[in-house]
Scaffold this motif. Structure first.
Motif, PDB file in Angstrom:
ATOM      1  N   PHE A  84       2.166   8.690  -5.821  1.00  0.00           N
ATOM      2  CA  PHE A  84       1.403   9.907  -6.019  1.00  0.00           C
ATOM      3  C   PHE A  84       2.145  11.048  -5.299  1.00  0.00           C
ATOM      4  O   PHE A  84       1.677  12.143  -5.492  1.00  0.00           O
ATOM      5  CB  PHE A  84      -0.094   9.853  -5.403  1.00  0.00           C
ATOM      6  CG  PHE A  84      -0.785   8.647  -6.192  1.00  0.00           C
ATOM      7  CD1 PHE A  84      -1.590   9.236  -7.005  1.00  0.00           C
ATOM      8  CD2 PHE A  84      -1.295   7.618  -5.426  1.00  0.00           C
ATOM      9  CE1 PHE A  84      -2.391   8.382  -8.200  1.00  0.00           C
ATOM     10  CE2 PHE A  84      -1.794   6.599  -6.358  1.00  0.00           C
ATOM     11  CZ  PHE A  84      -2.526   7.035  -7.447  1.00  0.00           C
ATOM     12  N   VAL A  85       3.103  10.990  -4.643  1.00  0.00           N
ATOM     13  CA  VAL A  85       4.042  11.749  -3.743  1.00  0.00           C
ATOM     14  C   VAL A  85       5.014  12.494  -4.813  1.00  0.00           C
ATOM     15  O   VAL A  85       5.646  11.969  -5.676  1.00  0.00           O
ATOM     16  CB  VAL A  85       4.645  11.194  -2.873  1.00  0.00           C
ATOM     17  CG1 VAL A  85       5.735  12.126  -2.129  1.00  0.00           C
ATOM     18  CG2 VAL A  85       3.817  10.509  -1.739  1.00  0.00           C
ATOM     19  N   LYS A  86       5.043  13.598  -4.893  1.00  0.00           N
ATOM     20  CA  LYS A  86       5.726  14.565  -5.545  1.00  0.00           C
ATOM     21  C   LYS A  86       7.053  15.360  -4.980  1.00  0.00           C
ATOM     22  O   LYS A  86       7.996  15.793  -5.609  1.00  0.00           O
ATOM     23  CB  LYS A  86       4.935  15.820  -6.125  1.00  0.00           C
ATOM     24  CG  LYS A  86       3.625  15.616  -6.986  1.00  0.00           C
ATOM     25  CD  LYS A  86       3.014  16.697  -7.468  1.00  0.00           C
ATOM     26  CE  LYS A  86       1.749  16.461  -8.320  1.00  0.00           C
ATOM     27  NZ  LYS A  86       0.990  17.409  -8.705  1.00  0.00           N
ATOM     28  N   LEU A 130       0.722  -1.188  -0.049  1.00  0.00           N
ATOM     29  CA  LEU A 130      -0.006   0.033   0.033  1.00  0.00           C
ATOM     30  C   LEU A 130       0.835   1.252  -0.088  1.00  0.00           C
ATOM     31  O   LEU A 130       0.522   2.361  -0.763  1.00  0.00           O
ATOM     32  CB  LEU A 130      -0.759   0.049   1.312  1.00  0.00           C
ATOM     33  CG  LEU A 130      -1.680   1.141   1.307  1.00  0.00           C
ATOM     34  CD1 LEU A 130      -2.781   1.255   0.284  1.00  0.00           C
ATOM     35  CD2 LEU A 130      -2.574   1.143   2.779  1.00  0.00           C
ATOM     36  N   LEU A 131       1.999   1.078   0.654  1.00  0.00           N
ATOM     37  CA  LEU A 131       2.718   2.301   0.777  1.00  0.00           C
ATOM     38  C   LEU A 131       3.586   2.581  -0.541  1.00  0.00           C
ATOM     39  O   LEU A 131       3.746   3.619  -0.742  1.00  0.00           O
ATOM     40  CB  LEU A 131       3.919   2.108   1.800  1.00  0.00           C
ATOM     41  CG  LEU A 131       3.330   2.088   3.185  1.00  0.00           C
ATOM     42  CD1 LEU A 131       4.494   1.788   4.181  1.00  0.00           C
ATOM     43  CD2 LEU A 131       2.758   3.453   3.636  1.00  0.00           C
ATOM     44  N   TYR A 158      10.389   8.714   3.414  1.00  0.00           N
ATOM     45  CA  TYR A 158       9.609   8.104   4.383  1.00  0.00           C
ATOM     46  C   TYR A 158       9.061   6.731   4.035  1.00  0.00           C
ATOM     47  O   TYR A 158       9.016   5.828   4.720  1.00  0.00           O
ATOM     48  CB  TYR A 158       8.812   9.085   5.179  1.00  0.00           C
ATOM     49  CG  TYR A 158       9.566   9.917   6.066  1.00  0.00           C
ATOM     50  CD1 TYR A 158      10.104   9.635   7.158  1.00  0.00           C
ATOM     51  CD2 TYR A 158       9.570  11.384   5.947  1.00  0.00           C
ATOM     52  CE1 TYR A 158      10.768  10.245   8.000  1.00  0.00           C
ATOM     53  CE2 TYR A 158      10.247  12.487   6.921  1.00  0.00           C
ATOM     54  CZ  TYR A 158      10.827  11.750   7.864  1.00  0.00           C
ATOM     55  OH  TYR A 158      11.249  12.436   8.806  1.00  0.00           O
ATOM     56  N   LEU A 159       8.354   6.934   3.048  1.00  0.00           N
ATOM     57  CA  LEU A 159       7.262   5.866   2.621  1.00  0.00           C
ATOM     58  C   LEU A 159       8.190   4.623   1.989  1.00  0.00           C
ATOM     59  O   LEU A 159       7.874   3.520   2.489  1.00  0.00           O
ATOM     60  CB  LEU A 159       6.434   6.433   1.406  1.00  0.00           C
ATOM     61  CG  LEU A 159       5.416   7.195   1.565  1.00  0.00           C
ATOM     62  CD1 LEU A 159       4.696   8.044   0.363  1.00  0.00           C
ATOM     63  CD2 LEU A 159       4.323   6.716   2.551  1.00  0.00           C
ATOM     64  N   ALA A 160       9.404   5.112   1.471  1.00  0.00           N
ATOM     65  CA  ALA A 160      10.446   3.957   0.958  1.00  0.00           C
ATOM     66  C   ALA A 160      10.846   3.301   2.136  1.00  0.00           C
ATOM     67  O   ALA A 160      11.100   1.907   2.285  1.00  0.00           O
ATOM     68  CB  ALA A 160      11.213   4.693   0.247  1.00  0.00           C
ATOM     69  N   VAL A 161      11.393   3.829   3.146  1.00  0.00           N
ATOM     70  CA  VAL A 161      11.918   3.256   4.344  1.00  0.00           C
ATOM     71  C   VAL A 161      10.833   2.306   4.981  1.00  0.00           C
ATOM     72  O   VAL A 161      11.207   1.295   5.239  1.00  0.00           O
ATOM     73  CB  VAL A 161      12.248   4.322   5.392  1.00  0.00           C
ATOM     74  CG1 VAL A 161      12.569   3.715   6.701  1.00  0.00           C
ATOM     75  CG2 VAL A 161      13.553   5.054   4.945  1.00  0.00           C
ATOM     76  N   ALA A 162       9.589   2.946   5.008  1.00  0.00           N
ATOM     77  CA  ALA A 162       8.480   2.094   5.899  1.00  0.00           C
ATOM     78  C   ALA A 162       8.224   0.771   4.984  1.00  0.00           C
ATOM     79  O   ALA A 162       7.890  -0.203   5.442  1.00  0.00           O
ATOM     80  CB  ALA A 162       7.239   2.899   5.933  1.00  0.00           C
ATOM     81  N   GLY A 163       8.317   0.961   3.543  1.00  0.00           N
ATOM     82  CA  GLY A 163       7.942  -0.057   2.849  1.00  0.00           C
ATOM     83  C   GLY A 163       9.263  -1.244   2.763  1.00  0.00           C
ATOM     84  O   GLY A 163       8.935  -2.289   2.921  1.00  0.00           O
ATOM     85  N   ASN A 164      10.423  -0.535   2.920  1.00  0.00           N
ATOM     86  CA  ASN A 164      11.444  -1.472   2.989  1.00  0.00           C
ATOM     87  C   ASN A 164      11.327  -2.357   4.269  1.00  0.00           C
ATOM     88  O   ASN A 164      11.416  -3.619   4.252  1.00  0.00           O
ATOM     89  CB  ASN A 164      12.621  -0.819   3.097  1.00  0.00           C
ATOM     90  CG  ASN A 164      13.184  -0.040   1.704  1.00  0.00           C
ATOM     91  OD1 ASN A 164      13.691   0.738   1.905  1.00  0.00           O
ATOM     92  ND2 ASN A 164      12.628  -0.657   0.625  1.00  0.00           N
ATOM     93  N   VAL A 165      10.836  -1.624   5.518  1.00  0.00           N
ATOM     94  CA  VAL A 165      10.688  -2.410   6.518  1.00  0.00           C
ATOM     95  C   VAL A 165       9.526  -3.440   6.677  1.00  0.00           C
ATOM     96  O   VAL A 165       9.876  -4.598   6.878  1.00  0.00           O
ATOM     97  CB  VAL A 165      10.448  -1.562   7.817  1.00  0.00           C
ATOM     98  CG1 VAL A 165      10.089  -2.286   9.030  1.00  0.00           C
ATOM     99  CG2 VAL A 165      11.647  -0.605   8.160  1.00  0.00           C
TER     100      VAL A 165
END
Length: 240
Positions: free
Chosen positions: A42-44, A35-36, A51-58
């Protein structure tokens, strides 16, 4: 394999995964991470994206560990420190430029990690009046003279920013080395990358450039007032 067979296989895999606590946690983590990834498209701006990438990696690392998947652990284990490092780097730049704007610090020291070094000999011209402004400069060592106005600059100052942001991007003065100089430079492409990665950075830079223009105008007004005072005193004396 037919579609019903694929559906049956997927259903069986899900039932097997949900049968254990670790499997449930793994699927939940993978779902959140997925989902992240969708949200990040959509983030520019760069900081929220990191931040989203770090959370997704985790999330994917948790899935890879609990639902053993070596390739996923390897991939996101490599991406996680990169994303953390880039996030910390951009956050640090934002803090530095915000602090500089609050303190009216026009030195531009915060740009140094993104600049390249250039050494110049005494008497060498860095740029001439009318040249195209392709770089923004920081004087790290030596003394620089602006020929047309006879003004020298000491180390620790950002310069060349007026033409860099001007519509025609033409130099208004000639910069020549009085002594051996070491300058740091940043090109327009790198500067644009920093700006688009973090618009707050660009906004603060504009504030600093405006502050430099205001300071230059105040110095000019003070010089004009100082030169006009003797004439006023002479005129007053003649009247008396």
């Amino acid at each position: 394999m037919a579609l019903p067979d694929l559906y049956a296989l997927a259903t069986q895999s899900l039932e097997t995964a949900f049968a254990t606590t670790s499997g449930t946690i793994a699927l939940f983590a993978a779902g959140i991470a997925g989902l992240l990834v969708v949200v990040s498209s959509f983030v520019k701006t760069m900081i929220p994206l990191r931040y989203l990438a770090v959370a997704g990696n985790v999330g994917f690392l948790i899935y890879g560990a609990l639902h053993p998947a070596f390739i996923m652990i390897l991939l996101h284990g490599a991406l996680l420190p990169i994303n953390i490092w880039r996030l910390a780097e951009m956050a640090r730049l934002t803090r530095q430029v915000t602090k500089a704007a609050e303190q009216s610090d026009l030195s531009g020291v915060w740009l140094r990690p993104y600049m390249r070094k250039q050494r110049l000999r005494a008497g060498q011209v860095l740029f001439r009046k009318g040249d195209q402004a392709t770089h923004l400069y920081f004087l790290a060592d030596g003394r620089m003279e602006f020929v047309e106005i006879g003004q020298e600059m000491e180390p620790g100052r950002l310069f060349g920013e007026i033409a860099f942001f001007a519509p025609d991007k033409r130099r208004t003065l000639t910069a020549r080395c009085v002594t051996k100089c070491t300058v740091l430079r940043i090109d327009e492409h790198t500067f644009r990358e920093l700006y688009f990665q973090n618009p707050a950075f660009g906004f603060q830079v504009v504030s600093l450039v405006a502050g430099r223009l205001i300071a230059d105008r105040q110095r000019l007004e003070a010089m004009v007032a100082e030169h006009s005072r003797p004439a006023e005193l002479a005129a007053a004396g003649s009247v008396q």
